[in-house]
Design an enzyme around this catalytic site. Structure first.
Site, PDB file in Angstrom:
ATOM      1  N   ASP A 108      -5.103  -2.799  -2.421  1.00 25.97           N
ATOM      2  CA  ASP A 108      -6.414  -2.165  -2.526  1.00 25.97           C
ATOM      3  C   ASP A 108      -6.430  -1.061  -3.582  1.00 25.97           C
ATOM      4  OD1 ASP A 108      -5.556  -0.676   0.586  1.00 25.97           O
ATOM      5  OD2 ASP A 108      -5.593   0.391  -1.317  1.00 25.97           O
ATOM      6  N   GLU A 138     -23.782 -32.550 -15.649  1.00 25.73           N
ATOM      7  CA  GLU A 138     -23.195 -32.844 -16.957  1.00 25.73           C
ATOM      8  C   GLU A 138     -24.294 -33.022 -17.999  1.00 25.73           C
ATOM      9  OE1 GLU A 138     -21.276 -32.526 -19.343  1.00 25.73           O
ATOM     10  OE2 GLU A 138     -19.495 -33.624 -18.631  1.00 25.73           O
ATOM     11  N   ASP A 164       0.861  -1.179   0.000  1.00 28.82           N
ATOM     12  CA  ASP A 164       0.000   0.000   0.000  1.00 28.82           C
ATOM     13  C   ASP A 164       0.897   1.228   0.000  1.00 28.82           C
ATOM     14  OD1 ASP A 164      -2.858   1.134   2.010  1.00 28.82           O
ATOM     15  OD2 ASP A 164      -2.332   1.418  -0.100  1.00 28.82           O
ATOM     16  N   ARG A 211     -20.170 -37.711  -8.135  1.00 28.86           N
ATOM     17  CA  ARG A 211     -18.740 -37.436  -8.230  1.00 28.86           C
ATOM     18  C   ARG A 211     -18.414 -35.989  -7.903  1.00 28.86           C
ATOM     19  NH1 ARG A 211     -21.251 -38.754 -13.002  1.00 28.86           N
ATOM     20  NH2 ARG A 211     -20.973 -37.463 -14.885  1.00 28.86           N
ATOM     21  N   GLU A 223       2.000   3.952  -4.034  1.00 29.12           N
ATOM     22  CA  GLU A 223       1.488   2.583  -4.196  1.00 29.12           C
ATOM     23  C   GLU A 223       2.432   1.737  -5.033  1.00 29.12           C
ATOM     24  OE1 GLU A 223      -3.237   3.900  -3.948  1.00 29.12           O
ATOM     25  OE2 GLU A 223      -2.216   3.721  -5.887  1.00 29.12           O
ATOM     26  N   ASP A 238      -1.183  -0.889   5.056  1.00 30.74           N
ATOM     27  CA  ASP A 238      -1.634   0.486   5.271  1.00 30.74           C
ATOM     28  C   ASP A 238      -1.008   1.073   6.530  1.00 30.74           C
ATOM     29  OD1 ASP A 238      -3.668   2.750   4.785  1.00 30.74           O
ATOM     30  OD2 ASP A 238      -4.133   2.104   6.835  1.00 30.74           O
ATOM     31  N   HIS A 279     -14.658 -32.387 -11.247  1.00 30.39           N
ATOM     32  CA  HIS A 279     -14.618 -33.448 -10.234  1.00 30.39           C
ATOM     33  C   HIS A 279     -13.410 -34.362 -10.438  1.00 30.39           C
ATOM     34  CE1 HIS A 279     -15.818 -36.442 -13.225  1.00 30.39           C
ATOM     35  NE2 HIS A 279     -16.668 -35.525 -13.682  1.00 30.39           N
TER      36      HIS A 279
END
Length: 456
Positions: A75, A337, A9, A313, A50, A124, A261
């Protein structure tokens, strides 16, 4: 590869005025602070401060481990968007600062995420300590700093839940609650600074033994992470002219981290396995993949909700991750699916031998459905409806969607505006991670596709 989080910051009391920056380097696996840097830089703008905080944080990380990967959280919407390559760097004095930041680490090892001001309190406070020291005519001293203690106390007040070991259910739930309740911070969009050369930064490095971060790349802004690939290439070219325009500050997007999955017994045999088939459970290999994905997401700490297809699954994979994060699993029927009809349970060669005309028709047109099954057009219609519901329900949050090949490829295709045939040109491994961000103006950004680094 070890992974660090850099939070940075900067501020200016007058813009321009007396300015300073602060940065902190955090071990991604343990959450432990490894180094702090802060400096009063004289009269400068917020933007300069910054950027100088970013450079100092990256350099502190490089001193700890030059081979590490780094996830930057700030930020400052301006710095994050410019370093990610989505906003053009207009002011000539900003370009050398951005280029200096891009040179510290190889671009493919640095990702960027915007966070609200409330989640950037450590950096900060360091910046304010540096400015206070400069006002007294002194240099910031790490031995006198209370920034970490102040930030920790602030976090504890916001969330009194005791934190367990990194990545366990309590810690995951605490991070999720903190992220859910955080309000949006102000992000400077001013790009009119003049460069101010700063004296060498004061850097405090913690005496911590090297460790290995296991977080997967791709949790966005993860987010998901801005993630290496698209944003990394843009960062490499940050000093070059870029096509496009600087978008307005639309706030944090709704980010879908898309987890396919884990393997089932049908996966290695490459058999059609849709919503009209046997609904298999995970295999032993698939359960191991789910555990590895869970560990990676817990280490990253950015997932705020888990949504799953109703098929077994996916539910098994989702519950493995959610248990590690201390979150519930919500089911979304339209993430199931495709129904492959007569192709269910067959290999591609078997489908070609038994149903050649039907297979050719299905491959030739998204409107064609296998007999008894579902067309890609029909799948896209319901997946888009689920997308719209979920982006509204989880605005500005990072959500894990555990689903299947066709829904994930469909979300990616729609985000890119690509034709249906593009789905046949995407690789999507079991337990792979992809990510798409959805902004308030309706635009989408593909941030990651088919990442399997957490499985290696």
């Amino acid at each position: 590869m070890r992974e660090f989080i850099v939070e940075a910051d900067g501020g200016s009391r007058g813009n321009p005025g007396p300015a300073g920056y602060g940065s902190v380097v955090i071990d991604a696996a343990s959450g432990e602070t490894l180094a702090e840097a802060a400096e009063h830089i004289g009269v400068a703008t917020n933007n300069v401060a910054e950027y100088k905080g970013l450079v100092a944080g990256l350099k502190a990380a490089r001193e700890l481990d030059p081979d590490a990967s780094v996830h930057v959280r700030m930020d400052s919407k301006l710095v994050v968007e410019q370093m990610s390559g989505r906003w053009k760097i207009k002011h000539p004095d900003m370009k050398p600062l951005a280029a200096e930041a891009a040179r510290v680490f190889p671009a493919e090892r640095v990702t960027y995420e915007w966070i609200p001001r409330e989640r950037n309190k450590h950096a900060d406070r360091l910046a304010n300590e540096a400015m206070d020291a400069g006002k007294r005519g002194e240099r910031w001293s790490p031995s006198a700093s209370t920034a970490e203690l102040d930030a920790r106390a602030s976090r504890s007040a916001a969330d009194p839940t005791p934190a367990g070991p990194p990545g366990d259910a309590a810690a995951g739930a605490a991070r999720a609650r903190a992220a859910l309740t955080a309000t949006r911070g102000d992000a400077s969009a001013v790009d009119t600074a003049t460069r101010s050369d700063a004296p060498a930064a004061g850097t405090a490095t913690r005496g911590v033994a090297p460790g290995t971060g296991t977080a997967a790349r791709g949790d966005a802004p993860m987010v998901v992470p801005a993630v290496a690939g698209i944003d990394a290439q843009a960062a490499r070219n940050v000093s070059a002219p870029q096509v496009g325009w600087a978008a307005p500050d639309l706030g944090a997007p709704a980010t879908f981290v898309l987890l396919r999955h884990g393997e089932t017994p049908l996966t290695p045999e490459k058999r059609f396995s849709g919503s009209g088939g046997s609904d298999p459970s995970l295999s032993d290999a698939g359960r191991e993949q789910a555990e590895r994905a869970a560990a990676a997401f817990a280490a990253r700490g950015t997932i705020q909700a888990v949504v799953s297809s109703p098929l077994k699954r996916c539910q098994e994979t989702a519950h493995t991750v959610a248990a590690r994060l201390g979150l519930d699993v919500h089911l979304e029927e339209d993430l199931r699916e495709a129904d492959f009809g007569v192709f269910e349970g067959l290999t591609f060669a078997e489908a070609r031998a038994r149903h050649p005309e039907e297979l050719n028709a299905w491959l030739a047109s998204p409107e064609a459905a296998p007999p008894g099954g579902e067309s890609f057009t029909a799948v896209a219609r319901r997946v888009a409806a689920a997308r719209d519901r979920l982006t509204a329900a989880y605005a500005r949050r990072t959500v894990l969607l555990v689903t299947h090949v066709t829904p994930i490829k469909t979300l990616v295709r729609l985000a890119l505006g690509a034709p249906p045939e593009s789905m046949f040109r995407m690789e999507l491994s079991a337990a792979s991670v992809s990510a798409v961000a959805y902004y308030a103006d309706g635009n989408a950004s593909l941030r990651l596709l088919n990442d399997t680094s957490h499985l290696r």
